[in-house]
Design an enzyme around this catalytic site. Structure first.
Site, PDB file in Angstrom:
ATOM      1  N   TYR A 158     -12.810  -1.401 -14.150  1.00  0.00           N
ATOM      2  CA  TYR A 158     -13.246  -2.737 -13.739  1.00  0.00           C
ATOM      3  C   TYR A 158     -12.698  -2.994 -12.352  1.00  0.00           C
ATOM      4  CZ  TYR A 158     -13.618  -7.880 -13.737  1.00  0.00           C
ATOM      5  OH  TYR A 158     -13.909  -9.186 -13.439  1.00  0.00           O
ATOM      6  N   ASP A 169      -8.019   1.185  -6.598  1.00  0.00           N
ATOM      7  CA  ASP A 169      -7.962  -0.215  -6.993  1.00  0.00           C
ATOM      8  C   ASP A 169      -6.636  -0.393  -7.740  1.00  0.00           C
ATOM      9  OD1 ASP A 169      -8.091  -2.685  -8.113  1.00  0.00           O
ATOM     10  OD2 ASP A 169     -10.121  -2.476  -8.914  1.00  0.00           O
ATOM     11  N   LYS A 228      -3.204  -9.658  -8.373  1.00  0.00           N
ATOM     12  CA  LYS A 228      -2.284  -9.930  -9.480  1.00  0.00           C
ATOM     13  C   LYS A 228      -0.821 -10.096  -9.018  1.00  0.00           C
ATOM     14  CE  LYS A 228      -5.639  -8.808 -12.842  1.00  0.00           C
ATOM     15  NZ  LYS A 228      -6.622  -7.792 -13.091  1.00  0.00           N
TER      16      LYS A 228
HETATM   17  C1  LIG Z   1      -8.094  -7.936 -12.443  1.00  0.00           C
HETATM   18  C2  LIG Z   1      -8.695  -6.817 -11.714  1.00  0.00           C
HETATM   19  C3  LIG Z   1      -9.593  -7.016 -10.669  1.00  0.00           C
HETATM   20  C4  LIG Z   1     -10.140  -8.362 -10.308  1.00  0.00           C
HETATM   21  O1  LIG Z   1      -9.178  -9.234  -9.835  1.00  0.00           O
HETATM   22  P1  LIG Z   1      -9.490 -10.820  -9.863  1.00  0.00           P
HETATM   23  O2  LIG Z   1      -8.304 -11.409  -9.192  1.00  0.00           O
HETATM   24  O3  LIG Z   1      -9.640 -11.178 -11.300  1.00  0.00           O
HETATM   25  O4  LIG Z   1     -10.750 -11.018  -9.093  1.00  0.00           O
HETATM   26  C5  LIG Z   1      -9.997  -5.909  -9.948  1.00  0.00           C
HETATM   27  N1  LIG Z   1      -9.575  -4.678 -10.258  1.00  0.00           N
HETATM   28  C6  LIG Z   1      -8.720  -4.451 -11.272  1.00  0.00           C
HETATM   29  C7  LIG Z   1      -8.245  -3.071 -11.545  1.00  0.00           C
HETATM   30  C8  LIG Z   1      -8.268  -5.513 -12.041  1.00  0.00           C
HETATM   31  O5  LIG Z   1      -7.455  -5.277 -13.075  1.00  0.00           O
END
Ligand SMILES: *Cc1c(COP(=O)(O)O)cnc(C)c1O
Length: 401
Positions: A112, A207, A235
């Site tokens: 994701y 990511d 995060k």
């Molecule tokens: C949470 C998450 C996102 C998205 O971040 P948001 O602040 O919710 O837009 C993207 N990549 C990964 C791996 C994530 O866990």
């Protein structure tokens, strides 16, 4: 009973509107590695707010944040702040395409990367929880250049790149997949992606929105010793306020406007409240032995859960890396999206509800992670393991699998 509505939270505890108290393993989906309302974070935000909530022009805090990121994350020479992880991945992808002049992007099933249109293909997190393959509202044309391949299958990537390597702008990957439950990379997978990207002139994007500052000060790239070209953060870097960031080699980052011609901007980017919360959080993570403590706690919890599952004779596979993990209700190892999907969501649902009744709040989906933080004490972990013993008995009684 669910969803619970939170009234307040402190340390590792959530209190709902009915006054029930829960040990929290969701931690706002990862950011709160030091626990809720950490006094240093709260004080930093209070102090910053008294000096203005947004300026729309640079402040020293942004520079300090950039220095912290560049110091810690091995591959980042320049970094730009945005407001969420989604913005970070969207922007990194645009940059990769702008830099390479290519269109195609390779992602992995079950990973994701936020809810940006062109990465919303075979996605993890809510998309898999709700069992939808993609999302209405995303035209086929928008995802025609997105290829989604099986996680941990280097052979597939090699094969596909033999066909489209020269058109591929980027390979984007969660270095530990954490949105289909938790699936660590097989030895050699990340190294192989690095090699293939080098061979074909594509950019490797990690990511690290979840793994950044969680696996190590320098995130997964430090932990596994594989350096991407671009890194997405989110995060933890916001300390619980809305923040994202992306960065990488200077040569690539200089392609962003105003130095270069790839455009991206944000009214609230580098927001002083968010910067101050993030800096406070990164400060806490500088304390001696923090990462060792987190790993020890997590290993203790995972051992307890493993033993509880054995005692209850319920097949559970607990995957974990550093301070986060996931228990899959499955008999088989889980190393990609397909094997993750074989786990019993029915058993997880029973487990989740039973844990909640006993005051332990887990993610309400089999395909999310549990996060252990500095605020979880040994007694909290012991209580969690005891609760799991009871909950697993219930699973045994109620689920045939
Ligand atoms: C949470 C998450 C996102 C998205 O971040 P948001 O602040 O919710 O837009 C993207 N990549 C990964 C791996 C994530 O866990």
């Amino acid at each position: 009973m669910t969803p619970i509505f939170v009234k307040e939270a402190a340390g590792c505890r959530l209190v709902d509107e009915d006054g029930n108290v829960y040990i929290d393993y969701v931690a706002s989906w990862g950011p709160l590695i030091a626990g809720h309302s950490h006094p240093l974070v709260v004080e930093a935000v209070r102090e910053a707010a008294s000096r203005g909530t947004s300026y729309g022009i640079p402040s020293e805090m942004e520079i300090r944040m950039a220095e912290e990121v560049v110091d810690r994350v091995p591959s980042i020479e320049m970094v730009r702040m945005v407001n969420s992880g989604t913005e970070a991945t969207m922007s990194a992808l645009r940059l990769a395409r702008g830099f390479t002049g290519r269109k195609k992007v390779i992602k992995f099933n079950g990973c994701y990367h936020g809810h940006g249109d062109c990465l919303l293909v075979s996605s993890g997190s809510g998309i898999v929880t709700f069992g939808i393959p993609g999302s209405p509202g995303v035209p086929d044309e928008v995802v025609q250049h997105t290829l989604s391949l099986p996680y941990n299958d280097l052979g597939q990537v090699e094969k596909v790149m033999n066909e489209v390597g020269e058109e591929t702008a980027a390979v984007i990957v969660e270095p530990v997949a954490a949105n289909m439950g938790v699936v660590p990379p097989k030895p050699g997978f990340l190294e192989g992606l690095r090699r293939l990207c080098d061979r074909w002139g594509a950019l490797l994007i990690f990511d690290e929105v979840i793994t950044g500052f969680r696996l190590a000060p320098g995130g997964a790239q430090e932990y596994f010793g594989v350096l991407p070209d671009l890194t997405c953060l989110g995060k933890i870097i916001g300390g619980g306020l809305p923040v994202g960031a992306y960065g990488g080699r200077g040569e690539i980052m200089k392609k962003m406007a105003p130095l270069g011609n790839v455009y991206q901007a944000g009214t609230l980017s580098g927001n002083p409240l968010a910067m101050s919360a993030g800096l406070a959080m990164l400060g806490i993570l500088k304390e001696e032995g923090v990462y060792e403590t987190l790993e020890e706690k997590t290993a203790y919890l995972v051992r307890g859960l493993d033993q509880a599952a054995k005692a209850a004779r319920v097949p559970v596979v607990v995957n974990h890396v550093a301070s986060f993990g996931c228990g899959f209700f499955s008999r088989e190892p889980v190393d990609d999206f397909e094997s993750a999907l074989k786990s019993s969501t029915e058993a997880y649902a029973v487990f989740f509800q039973e844990m909640l009744k006993q005051g332990v709040y887990l993610a309400p989906s089999q395909f999310e992670a549990f996060f252990v933080g500095l605020a979880h004490g040994k007694d909290d972990l012991d209580r969690t393991i005891e609760a799991a013993m009871q909950a697993l008995k219930r699973v045994r009684e109620n689920c045939a699998f």
